[in-house]
Design an enzyme around this catalytic site. Structure first.
Site, PDB file in Angstrom:
ATOM      1  CG  ASN A 123      16.778  13.711  28.958  1.00  0.00           C
ATOM      2  OD1 ASN A 123      16.841  14.005  27.756  1.00  0.00           O
ATOM      3  ND2 ASN A 123      17.365  14.445  29.891  1.00  0.00           N
ATOM      4  CB  SER A 132      15.674  21.586  41.855  1.00  0.00           C
ATOM      5  OG  SER A 132      16.152  22.713  41.184  1.00  0.00           O
ATOM      6  CB  ALA A 133      18.759  25.615  43.883  1.00  0.00           C
ATOM      7  CB  THR A 134      14.058  25.343  40.640  1.00  0.00           C
ATOM      8  OG1 THR A 134      13.245  26.234  39.901  1.00  0.00           O
ATOM      9  CG2 THR A 134      13.256  24.093  40.926  1.00  0.00           C
ATOM     10  CE1 TYR A 187      12.642  19.492  37.382  1.00  0.00           C
ATOM     11  CE2 TYR A 187      13.476  21.686  37.862  1.00  0.00           C
ATOM     12  CZ  TYR A 187      13.620  20.318  37.924  1.00  0.00           C
ATOM     13  OH  TYR A 187      14.722  19.759  38.519  1.00  0.00           O
ATOM     14  CE  LYS A 225      12.788  17.496  40.481  1.00  0.00           C
ATOM     15  NZ  LYS A 225      13.113  16.094  40.655  1.00  0.00           N
ATOM     16  NE  ARG A 283      17.158  30.405  30.692  1.00  0.00           N
ATOM     17  CZ  ARG A 283      17.900  29.318  30.955  1.00  0.00           C
ATOM     18  NH1 ARG A 283      18.240  28.491  29.975  1.00  0.00           N
ATOM     19  NH2 ARG A 283      18.325  29.071  32.172  1.00  0.00           N
ATOM     20  CG  ASP A 331      17.541  32.731  33.388  1.00  0.00           C
ATOM     21  OD1 ASP A 331      17.184  31.587  33.746  1.00  0.00           O
ATOM     22  OD2 ASP A 331      18.210  32.940  32.361  1.00  0.00           O
TER      23      ASP A 331
HETATM   24  P1  NAD Z   1      18.611  13.380  33.373  1.00  0.00           P
HETATM   25  O1  NAD Z   1      17.463  13.694  32.480  1.00  0.00           O
HETATM   26  O2  NAD Z   1      19.971  13.291  32.776  1.00  0.00           O
HETATM   27  O3  NAD Z   1      18.334  12.033  34.168  1.00  0.00           O
HETATM   28  C1  NAD Z   1      17.037  11.627  34.560  1.00  0.00           C
HETATM   29  C2  NAD Z   1      16.856  10.195  34.087  1.00  0.00           C
HETATM   30  O4  NAD Z   1      15.580   9.742  34.516  1.00  0.00           O
HETATM   31  C3  NAD Z   1      16.917  10.059  32.566  1.00  0.00           C
HETATM   32  O5  NAD Z   1      17.860   9.060  32.216  1.00  0.00           O
HETATM   33  C4  NAD Z   1      15.499   9.650  32.182  1.00  0.00           C
HETATM   34  O6  NAD Z   1      15.491   8.773  31.059  1.00  0.00           O
HETATM   35  C5  NAD Z   1      15.001   8.997  33.445  1.00  0.00           C
HETATM   36  N1  NAD Z   1      13.557   9.037  33.638  1.00  0.00           N
HETATM   37  C6  NAD Z   1      12.724  10.099  33.499  1.00  0.00           C
HETATM   38  N2  NAD Z   1      11.469   9.742  33.791  1.00  0.00           N
HETATM   39  C7  NAD Z   1      11.504   8.438  34.139  1.00  0.00           C
HETATM   40  C8  NAD Z   1      10.522   7.503  34.558  1.00  0.00           C
HETATM   41  N3  NAD Z   1       9.230   7.834  34.666  1.00  0.00           N
HETATM   42  N4  NAD Z   1      10.910   6.230  34.833  1.00  0.00           N
HETATM   43  C9  NAD Z   1      12.204   5.863  34.719  1.00  0.00           C
HETATM   44  N5  NAD Z   1      13.174   6.710  34.332  1.00  0.00           N
HETATM   45  C10 NAD Z   1      12.830   7.983  34.046  1.00  0.00           C
HETATM   46  O7  NAD Z   1      18.588  14.460  34.551  1.00  0.00           O
HETATM   47  P2  NAD Z   1      19.666  14.733  35.689  1.00  0.00           P
HETATM   48  O8  NAD Z   1      20.310  16.035  35.402  1.00  0.00           O
HETATM   49  O9  NAD Z   1      20.495  13.549  35.921  1.00  0.00           O
HETATM   50  O10 NAD Z   1      18.686  14.962  36.901  1.00  0.00           O
HETATM   51  C11 NAD Z   1      18.364  13.947  37.830  1.00  0.00           C
HETATM   52  C12 NAD Z   1      17.387  14.496  38.849  1.00  0.00           C
HETATM   53  O11 NAD Z   1      17.959  15.647  39.480  1.00  0.00           O
HETATM   54  C13 NAD Z   1      16.053  14.947  38.240  1.00  0.00           C
HETATM   55  O12 NAD Z   1      15.017  14.590  39.143  1.00  0.00           O
HETATM   56  C14 NAD Z   1      16.202  16.453  38.171  1.00  0.00           C
HETATM   57  O13 NAD Z   1      14.961  17.108  38.268  1.00  0.00           O
HETATM   58  C15 NAD Z   1      17.059  16.741  39.394  1.00  0.00           C
HETATM   59  N6  NAD Z   1      17.834  17.986  39.276  1.00  0.00           N
HETATM   60  C16 NAD Z   1      18.683  18.158  38.216  1.00  0.00           C
HETATM   61  C17 NAD Z   1      19.381  19.354  38.088  1.00  0.00           C
HETATM   62  C18 NAD Z   1      20.291  19.606  36.908  1.00  0.00           C
HETATM   63  O14 NAD Z   1      20.621  20.765  36.629  1.00  0.00           O
HETATM   64  N7  NAD Z   1      20.764  18.582  36.198  1.00  0.00           N
HETATM   65  C19 NAD Z   1      19.251  20.360  39.055  1.00  0.00           C
HETATM   66  C20 NAD Z   1      18.398  20.144  40.120  1.00  0.00           C
HETATM   67  C21 NAD Z   1      17.685  18.949  40.225  1.00  0.00           C
HETATM   68  N1  UDP Z   2      22.543  30.503  30.158  1.00  0.00           N
HETATM   69  C1  UDP Z   2      22.998  31.232  29.079  1.00  0.00           C
HETATM   70  N2  UDP Z   2      22.988  30.640  27.850  1.00  0.00           N
HETATM   71  C2  UDP Z   2      22.561  29.353  27.648  1.00  0.00           C
HETATM   72  C3  UDP Z   2      22.106  28.616  28.764  1.00  0.00           C
HETATM   73  C4  UDP Z   2      22.101  29.236  30.003  1.00  0.00           C
HETATM   74  O1  UDP Z   2      23.383  32.386  29.220  1.00  0.00           O
HETATM   75  O2  UDP Z   2      22.555  28.899  26.490  1.00  0.00           O
HETATM   76  C5  UDP Z   2      22.550  31.118  31.502  1.00  0.00           C
HETATM   77  C6  UDP Z   2      21.147  31.223  32.103  1.00  0.00           C
HETATM   78  O3  UDP Z   2      20.529  32.419  31.697  1.00  0.00           O
HETATM   79  C7  UDP Z   2      21.482  31.189  33.608  1.00  0.00           C
HETATM   80  C8  UDP Z   2      22.754  30.349  33.691  1.00  0.00           C
HETATM   81  O4  UDP Z   2      23.301  30.312  32.369  1.00  0.00           O
HETATM   82  O5  UDP Z   2      21.779  32.496  34.034  1.00  0.00           O
HETATM   83  C9  UDP Z   2      22.494  28.917  34.134  1.00  0.00           C
HETATM   84  O6  UDP Z   2      21.428  28.390  33.341  1.00  0.00           O
HETATM   85  P1  UDP Z   2      21.073  26.866  33.305  1.00  0.00           P
HETATM   86  O7  UDP Z   2      19.918  26.694  32.359  1.00  0.00           O
HETATM   87  O8  UDP Z   2      22.296  26.055  33.057  1.00  0.00           O
HETATM   88  O9  UDP Z   2      20.624  26.531  34.798  1.00  0.00           O
HETATM   89  P2  UDP Z   2      19.510  27.228  35.751  1.00  0.00           P
HETATM   90  O10 UDP Z   2      20.285  28.091  36.694  1.00  0.00           O
HETATM   91  O11 UDP Z   2      18.557  27.971  34.903  1.00  0.00           O
HETATM   92  O12 UDP Z   2      18.892  26.060  36.422  1.00  0.00           O
END
Ligand code: NAD
Ligand code: UDP
Length: 361
Positions: free
Chosen positions: A38, A134-136, A158, A162, A314, A317
């Site tokens: 990614n 994640s907060a999820t 997903y 986590k 969505r 959500d």
């Molecule tokens: P991202 O996709 O930008 O970064 C993840 C990276 O990991 C990518 O560069 C991808 O190529 C690499 N990757 C995936 N699988 C791999 C593997 N098997 N081996 C080596 N590299 C691999 O995502 P991000 O937003 O930087 O998120 C980083 C972490 O934080 C993730 O674990 C994600 O689940 C977690 N997270 C992200 C968010 C968010 O909203 N961005 C929120 C909560 C948790």
């Molecule tokens: N959202 C939206 N339009 C978009 C993408 C997201 O209205 O094109 C809203 C989504 O419904 C949520 C908030 O923005 O209420 C944050 O969504 P996001 O996917 O960024 O993060 P999430 O909280 O789902 O991890």
């Protein structure tokens, strides 16, 4: 005295790249790993350029390897080449919607990847791990703000991955008391480095709000769909705890400083905070901002009118999510500082630096 070395998986990704920069700035040596599923090699070039040409961080090294964390042999080689003191494990797949379509890929990558990494760390005697959660994992929160002790529940494959990784690491920590493991539950990371040189560039159509907003403002997408305007919130749109990615990255520095506080080679002589064993922290700001407020702030900060429409909710959500962020402040001395204005202006600066050709279909 050499500074400690941290291995960062997912180093080319959104949060990983910003964390690499903050670690280098704090004086750590960094070894990055990514399989570019990614991201791409340009992200690594951008990190190197920011490190050397803009920030002038010449006393510290960032070495990068293209590798998959499920490839134990490749990881072993990296651990044998570098004396690694701790690992920050970002690598994983993160799109909720996609995880419903491809659950196996999510379990294999996120759970399989974490197991593979953990085994190699154990073999190589590396006992400090920061895990991206994640907060999820809170599902629909019973009360707000959400505390770390709140019950957990995953709605998507997903989220399940986590939560399962958290449980795995909890079991592992109970059996290995000399390990330090931090589970960091991120809320909604947005924004970009203030230089505009690194930022978020998801493959294809963005799922997340902020990259969609910036791509609409840039004319890459027609209009923003705001999912739901009839929630039981003050303006009817969802509420989230948006956190600037650079704040989030500096939180990782605080976590590793506290975890490695007993190392002789620590870059800081006397770190003020120390944590041991397994710890869970919310990484958020502690306050909620609605989707509508974020859009309005973006418009006023950037001067860009954002074409948008209110559409159906969505699926999946949660109406309102924001953190109780006090534990991280108490135990790590870290708190988020940047406001929504800066999140919007930095995200826009990054978007302006990108060329149309960067978008992947
Ligand atoms: P991202 O996709 O930008 O970064 C993840 C990276 O990991 C990518 O560069 C991808 O190529 C690499 N990757 C995936 N699988 C791999 C593997 N098997 N081996 C080596 N590299 C691999 O995502 P991000 O937003 O930087 O998120 C980083 C972490 O934080 C993730 O674990 C994600 O689940 C977690 N997270 C992200 C968010 C968010 O909203 N961005 C929120 C909560 C948790
Ligand atoms: N959202 C939206 N339009 C978009 C993408 C997201 O209205 O094109 C809203 C989504 O419904 C949520 C908030 O923005 O209420 C944050 O969504 P996001 O996917 O960024 O993060 P999430 O909280 O789902 O991890």
């Amino acid at each position: 005295m050499n500074a400690p070395t941290l291995l960062v998986t997912g180093a080319a990704g959104f949060i990983g790249s910003h964390t690499v920069i903050e670690l280098l700035t704090a004086g750590f040596q960094v070894v990055g790993v990514d399989n570019f599923s990614n991201s791409d090699a340009k992200a690594v070039d951008r990190i190197q350029a920011l490190k050397t040409e803009v920030l002038d961080l010449r006393g510290v090294n960032f070495k990068f390897y293209k590798a998959d964390v499920r490839d134990a042999k490749a990881l072993e080689e990296i651990f044998k080449t570098h004396v690694v003191h701790g690992v920050i494990h970002f690598a994983g797949l993160k799109a909720v919607g996609e995880s419903f379509e491809h659950p196996l890929a999510y379990w294999e990558n996120n759970v399989g990847g974490t197991m593979s990494l953990l085994k190699v760390m154990q073999e190589q005697n590396v006992k400090n791990l920061v895990f991206s959660s994640s907060a999820t994992v809170y599902g629909i929160p019973e009360s707000l703000p959400i505390k770390e002790e709140a019950s957990t529940h995953a709605f998507s494959p997903y989220g399940q991955t986590k939560l399962v990784c958290e449980h795995l690491l909890e079991d592992f920590a109970k059996a290995n008391k000399d390990w330090n493991i931090s589970l960091l539950r991120y809320f909604n990371p947005v924004g970009a480095h203030e230089s505009g040189l690194i930022g978020e560039l998801p493959n294809g159509v963005p799922n997340n709000l902020m990259p969609y907003v910036t791509q609409v403002a840039a004319g890459w997408r027609d209009q923003l769909s705001i999912f739901g305007s009839d929630y039981d919130t003050p303006d009817g749109t969802c509420i989230r705890d948006f956190i600037h990615v650079v704040d989030l990255a500096s939180g990782h520095v605080a976590a590793v400083q506290a975890m490695l506080s007993n190392l002789e080679t620590h870059p800081l002589n006397a770190p003020k905070f120390s944590i041991n064993g397994l710890n869970i922290f919310n990484f958020g700001t502690g306050y909620g901002v609605s989707v509508k407020e974020l859009v309005e702030t973006f418009e006023s900060v950037t001067g860009q009118k954002l074409k948008h429409a209110f559409v159906e909710r969505r699926q999946g959500d949660v109406p309102a999510v924001f953190a109780d962020a006090r534990k991280a402040k108490e135990f790590l001395g870290w708190e988020a500082k940047k406001g929504v204005d800066q999140m919007c202006s930095d995200a826009w600066k990054w978007q302006l630096n990108l060329k149309q050709t960067e978008v992947k279909a």
